[in-house]
Motif scaffolding. Structure first.
Motif, short mmCIF file in Angstrom:
data_model
loop_
_atom_site.label_atom_id
_atom_site.label_comp_id
_atom_site.label_asym_id
_atom_site.label_seq_id
_atom_site.Cartn_x
_atom_site.Cartn_y
_atom_site.Cartn_z
N ASP A 1 0.85 -1.19 0.00
CA ASP A 1 0.00 0.00 0.00
C ASP A 1 0.88 1.24 0.00
O ASP A 1 2.11 1.16 -0.07
CB ASP A 1 -0.97 0.00 1.20
N TRP A 2 0.25 2.41 0.10
CA TRP A 2 0.97 3.67 0.03
C TRP A 2 1.76 3.98 1.30
O TRP A 2 2.63 4.85 1.29
CB TRP A 2 -0.01 4.80 -0.27
N THR A 3 1.47 3.27 2.39
CA THR A 3 2.20 3.52 3.63
C THR A 3 3.52 2.77 3.69
O THR A 3 4.29 2.95 4.63
CB THR A 3 1.35 3.14 4.86
N GLY A 4 3.77 1.87 2.73
CA GLY A 4 5.02 1.11 2.71
C GLY A 4 4.93 -0.24 3.37
O GLY A 4 5.96 -0.84 3.69
N ALA A 5 3.71 -0.75 3.58
CA ALA A 5 3.56 -2.09 4.16
C ALA A 5 4.18 -3.14 3.24
O ALA A 5 4.20 -3.00 2.02
CB ALA A 5 2.08 -2.41 4.38
N GLU A 6 4.70 -4.20 3.84
CA GLU A 6 5.37 -5.25 3.08
C GLU A 6 4.40 -5.92 2.10
O GLU A 6 3.27 -6.26 2.46
CB GLU A 6 5.95 -6.30 4.03
N PHE A 7 4.87 -6.14 0.88
CA PHE A 7 4.10 -6.88 -0.12
C PHE A 7 4.36 -8.37 0.07
O PHE A 7 5.51 -8.82 0.06
CB PHE A 7 4.50 -6.45 -1.53
N THR A 8 3.30 -9.15 0.26
CA THR A 8 3.41 -10.58 0.49
C THR A 8 2.47 -11.33 -0.45
O THR A 8 1.70 -10.73 -1.22
CB THR A 8 3.05 -10.94 1.94
N ALA A 9 2.50 -12.65 -0.35
CA ALA A 9 1.62 -13.49 -1.15
C ALA A 9 0.15 -13.27 -0.82
O ALA A 9 -0.73 -13.64 -1.61
CB ALA A 9 1.97 -14.97 -0.97
N GLU A 10 -0.13 -12.68 0.34
CA GLU A 10 -1.51 -12.44 0.75
C GLU A 10 -1.99 -11.03 0.42
O GLU A 10 -3.15 -10.70 0.66
CB GLU A 10 -1.66 -12.69 2.25
N SER A 11 -1.11 -10.18 -0.10
CA SER A 11 -1.49 -8.80 -0.39
C SER A 11 -2.53 -8.75 -1.51
O SER A 11 -2.41 -9.45 -2.52
CB SER A 11 -0.27 -7.98 -0.80
N ARG A 12 -3.52 -7.90 -1.33
CA ARG A 12 -4.59 -7.78 -2.33
C ARG A 12 -4.28 -6.71 -3.37
O ARG A 12 -4.99 -6.60 -4.37
CB ARG A 12 -5.91 -7.46 -1.63
N SER A 13 -3.26 -5.90 -3.13
CA SER A 13 -2.89 -4.86 -4.09
C SER A 13 -1.43 -4.50 -3.88
O SER A 13 -0.78 -4.99 -2.95
CB SER A 13 -3.77 -3.62 -3.90
N HIS A 14 -0.91 -3.67 -4.77
CA HIS A 14 0.48 -3.24 -4.62
C HIS A 14 0.67 -1.86 -5.20
O HIS A 14 -0.09 -1.41 -6.08
CB HIS A 14 1.45 -4.23 -5.28
#
Length: 251
Positions: free
Chosen positions: A228-241
């Motif tokens: 997300d825009w806050t810089g959260a880690e992108f993982t296999a469970e992320s719904r967006s990037h």
């Protein structure tokens, strides 16, 4: 369904939802913060600028913004907030239209690259971004991750949101990587047998790896990817990037 038919006067007039949905402060503020940082004191170009959801607060933060937009009714709605001198807009397709000047940042938010319905158009969009950028400039894309893992054999539809007054579902054509989003909105009367309002939009979904290859073809390297825009880690469970690509000097 053509994009210029979808984003008509009725859609433009109902697009803005101040303070809620994608206009909610907790959604919009991190977007503007991150784009201000990435502009790095230079000018920005927004592909599919729409009604100025992001551009208007970005300009208020001191970032000069130019837009490209296919829909004249969406531009008319933007003009109720900012004039042409404040936010100039070129009418045209984000894959081909040319805006004057050179920019430090080109950005494309809220899944909009998927409005281009074939791979060639999406690649052309990357190349158009590269044409507008100064060496070392950045192209930022916000995009959802296709939820195909939710599709059992023989099923083509997925409910992605269900809330009071709203149901959203996607219908997939996995052969062509196409999806149609169906947005059903209703009030209490509709719950009791009244009429719901339906808005549909077609998309071509893109996996992150395919997006990265498109970027390479246009002379970009992936600089970062977060959930997300806050810089959260992108993982296999992320719904967006949120993916940031940098134009490689000399390519």
């Amino acid at each position: 369904m053509r994009q210029d038919e979808i984003w008509n006067t009725a859609a433009a007039r109902s697009y803005d939802t101040p303070g809620t949905g994608m206009f909610a402060p907790e959604v919009l503020a991190p977007t503007v913060d991150r784009l201000t940082e990435l502009a790095d004191g230079g000018g920005a170009l927004e592909f599919a600028i729409g009604t100025g959801r992001v551009a208007v607060p970005l300009v208020e933060r001191g970032v000069p913004v130019t837009g490209i937009e296919l829909s004249p009714p969406m531009i008319d709605q933007l003009r109720t907030k900012a004039d042409e001198a404040t936010i100039p807009v070129v009418v045209g397709d984000m894959a081909t239209a040319r805006a004057p000047g050179e920019f430090q940042l080109v950005y494309l938010v809220f899944n909009t690259i998927s409005n281009l319905l074939d791979q060639a158009e999406q690649v052309a969009c990357f190349r158009n971004a590269a044409r507008h950028l100064a060496p070392g400039g950045r192209f930022v894309i916000e995009l959802w991750v296709p939820e195909l893992r939710k599709l059992p054999p023989g099923q083509s539809a997925v409910v992605f949101e269900s809330d009071a007054g709203y149901v959203g579902l996607d219908t997939y054509d996995v052969l062509r990587q196409h999806v149609v989003s169906h947005h059903f909105r209703y009030d209490n009367a509709a719950e009791n047998g009244g009429t719901a309002r339906l808005f549909r939009s077609p998309h071509r979904y893109v996996w992150p790896a395919e997006l990265d290859l498109m970027a390479q073809l246009a002379g970009f390297d992936l600089q970062s990817r977060h959930a997300d825009w806050t810089g959260a880690e992108f993982t296999a469970e992320s719904r967006s990037h949120v993916s940031v690509y940098r134009l490689v000097a000399g390519r």
